[in-house]
Design a protein around this motif. Structure first.
Motif, PDB file in Angstrom:
ATOM      1  N   TRP A   1      43.488  42.830  42.405  1.00 10.96           N
ATOM      2  CA  TRP A   1      44.109  43.453  43.781  1.00 10.96           C
ATOM      3  C   TRP A   1      45.046  42.348  44.543  1.00 10.96           C
ATOM      4  O   TRP A   1      45.930  42.603  44.933  1.00 10.96           O
ATOM      5  CB  TRP A   1      43.013  43.961  44.532  1.00 10.96           C
TER       6      TRP A   1
ATOM      7  N   GLU B   1      40.958  40.728  47.958  1.00 11.61           N
ATOM      8  CA  GLU B   1      39.805  41.075  47.127  1.00 11.61           C
ATOM      9  C   GLU B   1      38.450  41.239  47.802  1.00 11.61           C
ATOM     10  O   GLU B   1      37.479  41.917  47.663  1.00 11.61           O
ATOM     11  CB  GLU B   1      39.713  40.543  45.690  1.00 11.61           C
TER      12      GLU B   1
ATOM     13  N   ALA C   1      45.042  52.598  42.325  1.00 13.80           N
ATOM     14  CA  ALA C   1      43.606  52.407  41.644  1.00 13.80           C
ATOM     15  C   ALA C   1      43.886  53.694  40.530  1.00 13.80           C
ATOM     16  O   ALA C   1      43.377  53.511  39.573  1.00 13.80           O
ATOM     17  CB  ALA C   1      42.844  52.573  42.575  1.00 13.80           C
TER      18      ALA C   1
ATOM     19  N   ARG D   1      48.736  51.163  53.599  1.00 14.51           N
ATOM     20  CA  ARG D   1      48.005  50.375  52.524  1.00 14.51           C
ATOM     21  C   ARG D   1      46.820  50.881  51.992  1.00 14.51           C
ATOM     22  O   ARG D   1      46.683  50.843  50.738  1.00 14.51           O
ATOM     23  CB  ARG D   1      47.491  48.988  53.122  1.00 14.51           C
ATOM     24  N   SER D   2      45.950  51.808  52.592  1.00 16.49           N
ATOM     25  CA  SER D   2      44.938  52.439  51.927  1.00 16.49           C
ATOM     26  C   SER D   2      45.357  53.546  50.866  1.00 16.49           C
ATOM     27  O   SER D   2      44.632  53.562  49.774  1.00 16.49           O
ATOM     28  CB  SER D   2      43.997  53.012  53.082  1.00 16.49           C
TER      29      SER D   2
ATOM     30  N   PHE E   1      46.757  43.110  47.871  1.00 17.16           N
ATOM     31  CA  PHE E   1      45.600  43.700  48.353  1.00 17.16           C
ATOM     32  C   PHE E   1      44.640  42.605  48.425  1.00 17.16           C
ATOM     33  O   PHE E   1      44.334  41.894  47.291  1.00 17.16           O
ATOM     34  CB  PHE E   1      45.095  44.798  47.840  1.00 17.16           C
TER      35      PHE E   1
ATOM     36  N   LYS F   1      46.697  51.660  47.827  1.00 16.75           N
ATOM     37  CA  LYS F   1      45.784  50.910  47.051  1.00 16.75           C
ATOM     38  C   LYS F   1      44.937  52.231  46.337  1.00 16.75           C
ATOM     39  O   LYS F   1      44.900  52.171  45.155  1.00 16.75           O
ATOM     40  CB  LYS F   1      44.838  50.375  48.007  1.00 16.75           C
ATOM     41  N   GLU F   2      44.782  53.351  46.954  1.00 19.41           N
ATOM     42  CA  GLU F   2      44.339  54.331  46.136  1.00 19.41           C
ATOM     43  C   GLU F   2      45.173  55.046  45.033  1.00 19.41           C
ATOM     44  O   GLU F   2      44.715  55.351  43.820  1.00 19.41           O
ATOM     45  CB  GLU F   2      44.127  55.702  47.096  1.00 19.41           C
TER      46      GLU F   2
END
Length: 90
Positions: free
Chosen positions: A73, A80, A60, A52-53, A78, A56-57
């Protein structure tokens, strides 16, 4: 000889994706974050919940470089805030 129209069949009318287009990253602006995400998937037997990280990166990076529309998000799955994370666990 075939004809352009087939009688009795419905005509296929394509529809655009709900979120719009997803342009390719021709200049490779987000390539590093994309590769980190794909490597994570590969290392974790395609279990995306463990990546997930990295996801998300990558998202973004795409939003910052106008390769996709900016979204909250929460709309992308994700949380917030920590409060929202707590609610999702219940």
């Amino acid at each position: 000889m075939s004809t352009a129209m087939t009688f009795g069949q419905k005509q296929f009318i394509p529809t655009p994706p709900e979120k719009g287009s997803f342009p390719l990253d021709h200049e490779g602006v987000c390539k590093k974050s994309m590769l980190r995400y794909l490597n994570c998937l590969n290392d974790n037997d395609s279990n995306n919940s463990l990546c997930r990280s990295e996801a998300k990166e990558y998202l973004a990076c795409r939003m910052e470089n106008n390769l996709m529309a900016k979204e909250k998000w929460s709309k992308l799955g994700f949380p917030e805030s920590n409060n929202q994370l707590e609610e999702e666990k219940k």
